[in-house]
Design an enzyme around this catalytic site. Sequence first.
Site, PDB file in Angstrom:
ATOM      1  CG  HIS A  93      -0.519  10.281 -12.374  1.00 42.63           C
ATOM      2  ND1 HIS A  93      -0.919  10.015 -11.334  1.00 42.63           N
ATOM      3  CD2 HIS A  93      -0.820  11.360 -13.216  1.00 42.63           C
ATOM      4  CE1 HIS A  93      -1.764  11.239 -11.079  1.00 42.63           C
ATOM      5  NE2 HIS A  93      -1.720  11.964 -12.314  1.00 42.63           N
ATOM      6  CG  HIS A 139      -6.307  12.031 -14.527  1.00 38.88           C
ATOM      7  ND1 HIS A 139      -5.965  10.765 -13.901  1.00 38.88           N
ATOM      8  CD2 HIS A 139      -5.653  12.915 -14.167  1.00 38.88           C
ATOM      9  CE1 HIS A 139      -4.676  11.475 -13.422  1.00 38.88           C
ATOM     10  NE2 HIS A 139      -4.588  12.486 -13.616  1.00 38.88           N
ATOM     11  CG  HIS A 159       0.892  19.480 -14.010  1.00 42.62           C
ATOM     12  ND1 HIS A 159       0.868  18.808 -12.669  1.00 42.62           N
ATOM     13  CD2 HIS A 159      -0.119  18.688 -14.838  1.00 42.62           C
ATOM     14  CE1 HIS A 159      -0.006  17.885 -12.722  1.00 42.62           C
ATOM     15  NE2 HIS A 159      -0.607  17.676 -13.959  1.00 42.62           N
ATOM     16  CD  GLU A 177      -2.161  15.160 -11.184  1.00 41.22           C
ATOM     17  OE1 GLU A 177      -3.071  14.983 -12.008  1.00 41.22           O
ATOM     18  OE2 GLU A 177      -1.215  15.017 -11.266  1.00 41.22           O
TER      19      GLU A 177
END
Lengths: 283, 119
Positions: A12, A59, A196, A243
């Site tokens: 996303h 976030h 990531h 995530e």
Amino acid sequence: MAKILGGITTSHIPAVGNAIQKELYDDPYWKPFFDGYPKVHKWIQDNKPDYVINIYNDHGLGFFLDRMPTFAIGAAHEYKNEDEGWGLPSLDPFPGAPELSWHIIESMVADEFDITSCQELPVDHGFVVPMQLFWPGAPHHPDMPKTVPISANTVQHPIPTLKRALDFGRSLRKALLSFPEKDAKIVVLGTGGLSHQLDGQRAGFINKEFDQYCLENIVHNPDELTKISRMELVEKAGAQGTEFLMWMMMRGALGDDVTEITRNYHIPISNTAAGTLLLECAA
Amino acid sequence: MADMPAFDYHIDIPGTTIFDGKQAMKGYALNKMCYSFNKAENREAFKADEEAFMEKYGLNDQQKQAIRDRNVLGLIEAGGNIYYLAKFAGIFGLSVQDVGGLQTGRSTEEFKDYLKSQA
């Protein structure tokens, strides 16, 4: 009773929203990423879900560190996309399904999951980008389902364990299947990941081998992945690769018997190894 | 706060700061300021008078200096959380590749090449 059609996962990354706005679908950088979605579009068109459960991680828009719910479920009539600090144009609000939200909350708390219910919840790129990817033009796509957002904490440790995430999904499944609307069709999204890391001297870390291991196992053997500790997840997937918990939550909601319809994996999009997976539940 | 070695989170991952309760307490004022940058009016107020804005949010000297220096690693050391720091970086129009380069001693192009090299 309601039916769970399947689950779809996707990264996303905020930059995707920008690429969609600029229609960079055939740009050499973006093409390998966007090529992962036409099969998803076809499946959605063929199946036309009435409801979408969007499992994402906030976030720093909907929640701050003053009050940080481990698992939060939206129970609003609509969800506003607001400025996350970058001044990007916001999308129009997404229609909610508060009756389904409260059914899930009632069912899951009875099942001993402690839920934070949210009658207002601004939604950020984690929620919005997958909607844009799956329903182009969202929220104005003609078949846009009503939505229930579910956000899990990956901002601040301690984050949930992989086992808890999978168990959450299994409890969510029970809740969805017992929703009394006759023939309601539901799809579950798990958004974020894959490997990531944005912060620290290790920023830019990506781990293809670990991502492939996760992609292989999540389809038919998700319990194997619950052996991964949270620190191992940070170490192998990167600080923001946590995530992947959203993928585990989604997977738990699908039951044991699933068929893989499509899969895509591409390095890099922005700082991330981008993954997409569509799993269909047995009829 | 004393370390709590019995906990799962107390392992060393080079180049990685685990944002746990200890960091969250240390960085609270800094992160709260960065959270406020969700709103354009606060971004404008910060740009108009950085020192006054930092004072209003109660940043400590270490945090103020790291903000003045645009020192991302320094901000993490001072308790900053990357999701909130990203909003600070956004004020200057920095991408996550720019921020990655700043933290790893690479130019943005070198950082992008590093990302591609892992494909």
